[in-house]
Each structure stands twice: as structure tokens, then as C-alpha cells.
Design a protein around this motif. Structure first.
Motif, PDB file in Angstrom:
ATOM      1  N   GLY A   1       0.825  -1.200   0.000  1.00  0.00           N
ATOM      2  CA  GLY A   1       0.000   0.000   0.000  1.00  0.00           C
ATOM      3  C   GLY A   1       0.857   1.247   0.000  1.00  0.00           C
ATOM      4  N   GLY A   2       0.638   2.114  -1.005  1.00  0.00           N
ATOM      5  CA  GLY A   2       1.452   3.318  -1.143  1.00  0.00           C
ATOM      6  C   GLY A   2       0.762   4.587  -0.700  1.00  0.00           C
ATOM      7  N   GLY A   3      -0.191   4.459   0.237  1.00  0.00           N
ATOM      8  CA  GLY A   3      -0.861   5.627   0.785  1.00  0.00           C
ATOM      9  C   GLY A   3      -0.075   6.234   1.935  1.00  0.00           C
ATOM     10  N   PRO A   4      -0.689   7.163   2.684  1.00  0.00           N
ATOM     11  CA  PRO A   4       0.011   7.831   3.780  1.00  0.00           C
ATOM     12  C   PRO A   4       0.597   6.873   4.806  1.00  0.00           C
ATOM     13  CG  PRO A   4      -2.011   9.000   3.264  1.00  0.00           C
ATOM     14  CD  PRO A   4      -2.037   7.745   2.448  1.00  0.00           C
ATOM     15  N   VAL A   5      -0.179   5.900   5.270  1.00  0.00           N
ATOM     16  CA  VAL A   5       0.307   4.979   6.309  1.00  0.00           C
ATOM     17  C   VAL A   5       1.478   4.154   5.789  1.00  0.00           C
ATOM     18  CG1 VAL A   5      -0.301   3.006   7.751  1.00  0.00           C
ATOM     19  CG2 VAL A   5      -1.920   4.889   7.472  1.00  0.00           C
ATOM     20  N   GLY A   6       1.349   3.626   4.573  1.00  0.00           N
ATOM     21  CA  GLY A   6       2.426   2.819   4.014  1.00  0.00           C
ATOM     22  C   GLY A   6       3.713   3.601   3.869  1.00  0.00           C
ATOM     23  N   CYS A   7       3.619   4.837   3.370  1.00  0.00           N
ATOM     24  CA  CYS A   7       4.819   5.662   3.187  1.00  0.00           C
ATOM     25  C   CYS A   7       5.463   6.032   4.518  1.00  0.00           C
ATOM     26  CB  CYS A   7       4.464   6.924   2.396  1.00  0.00           C
ATOM     27  SG  CYS A   7       4.001   6.604   0.681  1.00  0.00           S
ATOM     28  N   GLU A   8       4.640   6.398   5.492  1.00  0.00           N
ATOM     29  CA  GLU A   8       5.187   6.771   6.802  1.00  0.00           C
ATOM     30  C   GLU A   8       5.924   5.607   7.446  1.00  0.00           C
ATOM     31  OE1 GLU A   8       1.773  10.121   7.980  1.00  0.00           O
ATOM     32  OE2 GLU A   8       1.910   8.238   9.100  1.00  0.00           O
ATOM     33  N   LEU A   9       5.301   4.433   7.469  1.00  0.00           N
ATOM     34  CA  LEU A   9       5.920   3.305   8.157  1.00  0.00           C
ATOM     35  C   LEU A   9       7.114   2.755   7.383  1.00  0.00           C
ATOM     36  CD1 LEU A   9       2.814   1.473   9.655  1.00  0.00           C
ATOM     37  CD2 LEU A   9       4.421   3.021  10.763  1.00  0.00           C
TER      38      LEU A   9
ATOM     39  N   ARG B   1      -5.048  17.796   4.852  1.00  0.00           N
ATOM     40  CA  ARG B   1      -4.525  16.437   4.975  1.00  0.00           C
ATOM     41  C   ARG B   1      -3.002  16.492   4.954  1.00  0.00           C
ATOM     42  NH1 ARG B   1      -6.908  17.666   0.220  1.00  0.00           N
ATOM     43  NH2 ARG B   1      -5.736  17.276  -1.723  1.00  0.00           N
ATOM     44  N   VAL B   2      -2.392  15.637   5.753  1.00  0.00           N
ATOM     45  CA  VAL B   2      -0.933  15.661   5.902  1.00  0.00           C
ATOM     46  C   VAL B   2      -0.407  14.241   5.917  1.00  0.00           C
ATOM     47  CG1 VAL B   2       1.011  16.377   7.344  1.00  0.00           C
ATOM     48  CG2 VAL B   2      -1.034  17.814   7.224  1.00  0.00           C
ATOM     49  N   VAL B   3       0.710  14.034   5.242  1.00  0.00           N
ATOM     50  CA  VAL B   3       1.477  12.789   5.355  1.00  0.00           C
ATOM     51  C   VAL B   3       2.744  13.157   6.105  1.00  0.00           C
ATOM     52  CG1 VAL B   3       2.510  10.856   4.124  1.00  0.00           C
ATOM     53  CG2 VAL B   3       0.536  12.048   3.141  1.00  0.00           C
ATOM     54  N   TYR B   4       2.985  12.509   7.245  1.00  0.00           N
ATOM     55  CA  TYR B   4       4.030  12.962   8.162  1.00  0.00           C
ATOM     56  C   TYR B   4       5.385  12.321   7.879  1.00  0.00           C
ATOM     57  CZ  TYR B   4       0.317  15.206  10.780  1.00  0.00           C
ATOM     58  OH  TYR B   4      -0.739  16.017  11.145  1.00  0.00           O
ATOM     59  N   THR B   5       5.691  12.150   6.601  1.00  0.00           N
ATOM     60  CA  THR B   5       7.029  11.715   6.232  1.00  0.00           C
ATOM     61  C   THR B   5       7.992  12.884   6.423  1.00  0.00           C
ATOM     62  OG1 THR B   5       6.363  12.240   3.972  1.00  0.00           O
ATOM     63  CG2 THR B   5       6.333   9.908   4.607  1.00  0.00           C
ATOM     64  N   ASP B   6       9.278  12.633   6.151  1.00  0.00           N
ATOM     65  CA  ASP B   6      10.291  13.687   6.238  1.00  0.00           C
ATOM     66  C   ASP B   6      10.959  13.806   4.871  1.00  0.00           C
ATOM     67  OD1 ASP B   6      12.140  15.566   7.046  1.00  0.00           O
ATOM     68  OD2 ASP B   6      13.500  14.091   7.938  1.00  0.00           O
ATOM     69  N   PRO B   7      10.662  14.858   4.096  1.00  0.00           N
ATOM     70  CA  PRO B   7       9.780  15.987   4.401  1.00  0.00           C
ATOM     71  C   PRO B   7       8.306  15.583   4.305  1.00  0.00           C
ATOM     72  CG  PRO B   7      10.603  16.179   2.169  1.00  0.00           C
ATOM     73  CD  PRO B   7      11.313  15.010   2.771  1.00  0.00           C
ATOM     74  N   PRO B   8       7.439  16.343   4.968  1.00  0.00           N
ATOM     75  CA  PRO B   8       6.015  15.996   4.961  1.00  0.00           C
ATOM     76  C   PRO B   8       5.318  16.455   3.690  1.00  0.00           C
ATOM     77  CG  PRO B   8       6.382  17.938   6.296  1.00  0.00           C
ATOM     78  CD  PRO B   8       7.742  17.488   5.842  1.00  0.00           C
ATOM     79  N   VAL B   9       4.134  15.927   3.484  1.00  0.00           N
ATOM     80  CA  VAL B   9       3.253  16.347   2.392  1.00  0.00           C
ATOM     81  C   VAL B   9       2.008  16.947   3.034  1.00  0.00           C
ATOM     82  CG1 VAL B   9       1.861  15.604   0.430  1.00  0.00           C
ATOM     83  CG2 VAL B   9       4.092  14.538   0.846  1.00  0.00           C
ATOM     84  N   ALA B  10       1.629  18.143   2.616  1.00  0.00           N
ATOM     85  CA  ALA B  10       0.443  18.795   3.172  1.00  0.00           C
ATOM     86  C   ALA B  10      -0.393  19.355   2.036  1.00  0.00           C
ATOM     87  CB  ALA B  10       0.834  19.906   4.141  1.00  0.00           C
ATOM     88  N   ALA B  11      -1.714  19.233   2.163  1.00  0.00           N
ATOM     89  CA  ALA B  11      -2.608  19.725   1.117  1.00  0.00           C
ATOM     90  C   ALA B  11      -3.956  20.070   1.727  1.00  0.00           C
ATOM     91  CB  ALA B  11      -2.781  18.675   0.017  1.00  0.00           C
ATOM     92  N   ALA B  12      -4.685  20.902   1.016  1.00  0.00           N
ATOM     93  CA  ALA B  12      -6.069  21.229   1.378  1.00  0.00           C
ATOM     94  C   ALA B  12      -6.829  21.499   0.092  1.00  0.00           C
ATOM     95  CB  ALA B  12      -6.122  22.445   2.300  1.00  0.00           C
ATOM     96  N   GLY B  13      -8.085  21.089   0.079  1.00  0.00           N
ATOM     97  CA  GLY B  13      -8.893  21.295  -1.113  1.00  0.00           C
ATOM     98  C   GLY B  13      -8.681  20.204  -2.137  1.00  0.00           C
ATOM     99  N   VAL B  14      -9.035  20.499  -3.382  1.00  0.00           N
ATOM    100  CA  VAL B  14      -8.998  19.496  -4.444  1.00  0.00           C
ATOM    101  C   VAL B  14      -7.650  19.512  -5.149  1.00  0.00           C
ATOM    102  CG1 VAL B  14     -11.474  19.634  -4.817  1.00  0.00           C
ATOM    103  CG2 VAL B  14      -9.957  21.107  -6.150  1.00  0.00           C
TER     104      VAL B  14
END
Length: 459
Positions: free
Chosen positions: A242-250, A406-419
Motif C-alpha cells: 500500500g502506497g498511501g500515507p500509512v504505508g509511506c510513513e511506516l 490532509r498531511v502525510v508525516y514523512t520527512d519531508p512531509p506532504v500537506a494539502a487542502a482542497g482538491v
């Protein structure tokens, strides 16, 4: 035989009893829910419920509001509904997953991993004149796990359970099952049942990690993200599915402590719901961290290999790993809670709600959090819960989900809002976008990193 006394021709004993008790119960409601009035009667602060009796035995307890599930959304209801009796039903940890096996422990480990990488970069960043030697990955991970478990309260919900009781709400440990309009049954761990009635029901049962139906997966060592974030184990090799937020973080966490990590995603790029260039940039970062990233790849089957797993894909070479971490999304917890008794067909995508967070098709039923399937974030759950509290308090409040951050807490992080630009165009909007690379900023130069960019989208 003499007939019993009647009132206006009513001779049914049960109906007569209800009529006689009604003014008493109305008076009791006023006393029960108003602490100042209770004080005039020399009574202690309000009790949690009112028990109706029939034939000398307690039939059920009645509550103004019953909250089914005590996660991030559920926490907003006890103590926030003055003048109302509240029951909270929970079959797991009070407080839900976020503080114990999700948000909090993952962010703790991500911070430990980030600092470990910073130490390696110390000479390049001018913090030391020579390389700093780290301890081995297993020892370092042991320290990270110890810190993780302290921050997550050793996964003990005692304090949160005490908070429920101190608020004046009543906590029921067990599984709740709706038993028709206005009724719910609580089944505890011993199988004993307790029946409650309610004026309003709030469903906040959360979500559960998906487990793919793949050949052989049940025969090999696997983790859900919850299990990974509860375990002290550091596998030598790990496949993250899985390449979503959880998969990338872990993936980034485990690679920082020396695990050989392979990240597998079926989508064209990581973070499939974000812009493709974001997923591509994050893939580059993870590869620098030592993660093998395989996109456009589908796991076909798994088979045991020693104490680990041999994984076969639709293309490319198979791999052998110690463990497989499943990060393939989540589904709403709607099965087994009795929705059918309200005329609602359970859908794993979530309960359908209106903009006031009322469940469509069921009177006096509300929903908040992951169970709605709208956005699986703690802040969304909190937002929906505040709306429900406002509406239950007699004011009108409606949701607007247009700009959920929405945020992906990798280093560096990914942050977005809206579409995203792609989703905006797919919906028929004519949009313009502008991007700027972080590498062009002075701060990137002083921080020693030029990864990332900022994109603005407007219609």
C-alpha cells in the motif's frame, strides 16, 4: 368482580400506570438534569440515567443521548451536552485508536527516525566535524519503542475511561447492537446483556484496516498498521503493501532503523489521491532513505518461506521478507451494530449522512468520524462531532468539506487542502495552477534541503 378504577374510560392497567407516572417523571427530569434544582432537594449532582421499572424489575435505562463508540469523535460528547444524560458504549479502548495504536505512536516513531537521520547528516549540516556513530538499528529501535509506548500511555485507556465517568456520563464496556428505534443492547465480555433506550443515538464506531483477500496471505506473518505500532519487533526485511500515507510513513520509519523495506503500490504513483508529481517526489526521498519502491505492482500470492514470506507479483521478481505490513486502506465499522433494525443496509464505505451529520433514513440517529467514510482524519471526526453537539444543543450547524486539510508525516512531509488539479478538471472545473520549487528559497539553502514544491490551484 369489581372492575378496576378508570380515567376517562381507560381501563388498561399499563396505560393507566403510565398516565399516573407521567407528571412524576417530568418533575424528576427537571430535577435530574438541573444540578441547581437538585441542590434545593439536597441531592447530589445529576445521575447518568433513568431506569424504568416494570413488575418490580429494572427493564432498561433511558438516556437522552447514547454514543456508540468512544473514539476521536465520541470524546466530544461526554461533558459537552449539559442538561442531558449520556451513555457511552465501547468494546475496545476508550479514546479509540488514535492515541494508542495510530496517530500518536506513529508520529512518535517518525520523530525518532527523523532524528536518527539528522544525526547521520550532522557533519554535512555543520553540527559536528566528524561522523557520529549510531548504535545498531535494533538497539535504537528499542529506545524508539520505549518512547513510543510512554507517549501512547502504554496503550492503557484508564485515564480516558475515568474522564467519561467524571463528566457525568455512564460508560458501558461491551458491544452495542441497535435493537430498533430508540433501543440498544450492550453485550459485555461475559455475554451478559443490558438494554438501554435513547432519545438520540450517535454512531462513532470508527473504521478497521482492510485485509486483502489474496492467496496464501493467511499463511505468512502479517501486520496491520495497528499491530505494527503496538509491536516491539524490528524485522530484518519488510514488505509494505500500500502506497498511501500509512504505508509511506511506516516504510520510512523502519528503513531508518536498518530494515530492508520494499514498498508496493498498485497505483501509478505513491499517494494516489494527490498530484502525481508529489508521489514521484516522495518516492525519490524514500529511495534515498533505502526503501525499494515498486509502483504499478500487484501482489498475486504469498507462500511461507522459512519463518517469513515469499511474495509473487504480476510482474518483476518475487521477494522474500520476514513480514508483510498491510496498509491497503480501511472500511467503516458498520457490520454487527444492528443498522438493519433501523432499515439501513450496512455499507463498508460508510454511513450516508446529511450536512448536519444525521444518518439519512433514520430519525434521531447521527454519525461522526471514520464511520461516515467522508475523510479518515482525526480532525474531521472532531469537526463532525462538534457539529452534532451543536445540533443536539438546539442550534443549527452544517458541514462544509470543501477544504479539509490532509498531511502525510514523512520527512519531508506532504500537506494539502482542497482538491487536486486532476480531480478539479475531472469534475468539469476550468482551473489554473502555479508551482514554485522549495530549492529556490533561501530557507532550503540554510536547512540543507531542496526537496519539495508548493502548488496553488484556482478556478
Amino acid at each position: 368482580m369489581q372492575r378496576p378504577a378508570t380515567i376517562d374510560g381507560i381501563d388498561d392497567p399499563l396505560t393507566l400506570t403510565k398516565l399516573l407516572l407521567e407528571p412524576i417523571l417530568r418533575c424528576w427530569d427537571k430535577v435530574n438534569t438541573n444540578d441547581s434544582v437538585r441542590g434545593q432537594f439536597g441531592l447530589s449532582p445529576r445521575v447518568c440515567s433513568r431506569s424504568y421499572q416494570q413488575g418490580g424489575a429494572v427493564a432498561m435505562k433511558h438516556f437522552d443521548v447514547v454514543v456508540l463508540g468512544s473514539g476521536s469523535a465520541g470524546e466530544w460528547f461526554w461533558g459537552e451536552l449539559p442538561g442531558k444524560t449520556v451513555a457511552v458504549i465501547e468494546n475496545g479502548r476508550v479514546g479509540g485508536e488514535c492515541p494508542f495504536v495510530s496517530c500518536v505512536p506513529s508520529k512518535a516513531l517518525l520523530r525518532s527516525a527523523q532524528v536518527r537521520r539528522l544525526i547521520v547528516s550532522a557533519p554535512r549540516l555543520g553540527a559536528t566535524s566528524r561522523t557520529v556513530n549510531l548504535d545498531d538499528g535494533a538497539t535504537g529501535y528499542g529506545a524508539a519503542v520505549a518512547r513510543r509506548d510512554v507517549i501512547s500511555g502504554q496503550r492503557d485507556d484508564s485515564d480516558k475511561a475515568s474522564g467519561v465517568r467524571q463528566s457525568g456520563a455512564e460508560l458501558f464496556r461491551g458491544t452495542g447492537r441497535i435493537d430498533g428505534h430508540g433501543r440498544i443492547v450492550v453485550i459485555n465480555a461475559s455475554g451478559q446483556e443490558e438494554r438501554l433506550s435513547y432519545g438520540e443515538l450517535v454512531i462513532s464506531t470508527g473504521s478497521t484496516a482492510n485485509r486483502p483477500l489474496l492467496l496464501g496471505l493467511d499463511l505468512v506473518p502479517t501486520w496491520s498498521s495497528d499491530e505494527a505500532l503496538s509491536s516491539p519487533e524490528l524485522p530484518r526485511s519488510l514488505a509494505v503493501l500500500g502506497g498511501g500515507p500509512v504505508g509511506c510513513e511506516l516504510a520510512q520509519v523502519y528503513s531508518a532503523f536498518g530494515t530492508n523495506v520494499t514498498l508496493i503500490a498498485q497505483s501509478d504513483h505513491l499517494l494516489a489521491k494527490e498530484e502525481s508529481q508529489i508521489g514521484a517526489a516522495l518516492a525519490e526521498v524514500l529511495e534515498v532513505n533505502g526503501v525499494v519502491v515498486r509502483t504499478r505492482t500487484r501482489l498475486l500470492r504469498a507462500e511461507p518461506s522459512g519463518s517469513g514470506a515469499l511474495l509473487h507479483f504480476d510482474y518483476g521478481m518475487p521477494i522474500t521478507v520476514d513480514r508483510v505490513l498491510l496498509a491497503t486502506g480501511r472500511h467503516a465499522n458498520v457490520e454487527g451494530i444492528g443498522l438493519e433494525s433501523l432499515g439501513i443496509v450496512p455499507d463498508p464505505k460508510g454511513l450516508v449522512t446529511d450536512l448536519q451529520c444525521r444518518v439519512v433514513g433514520a430519525a434521531h440517529v447521527w454519525a461522526a468520524g471514520d464511520v461516515t467514510g467522508i475523510a479518515p482524519f482525526t480532525h474531521t471526526a472532531n469537526y463532525q462531532a462538534r457539529l452534532v453537539v451543536t445540533n443536539l444543543g438546539g442550534c443549527e450547524a452544517s458541514a462544509n468539506y470543501d477544504s479539509i486539510p490532509r498531511v502525510v508525516y514523512t520527512d519531508p512531509p506532504v500537506a494539502a487542502a482542497g482538491v487536486t488539479e486532476a480531480s478539479a478538471r475531472a469534475s468539469g472545473l476550468e482551473v489554473r495552477s502555479a508551482s514554485s520549487s522549495f530549492s529556490e528559497t533561501v530557507r532550503a539553502n540554510t536547512d540543507g534541503t531542496g526537496v519539495g514544491f508548493l502548488t496553488l490551484i484556482a478556478d
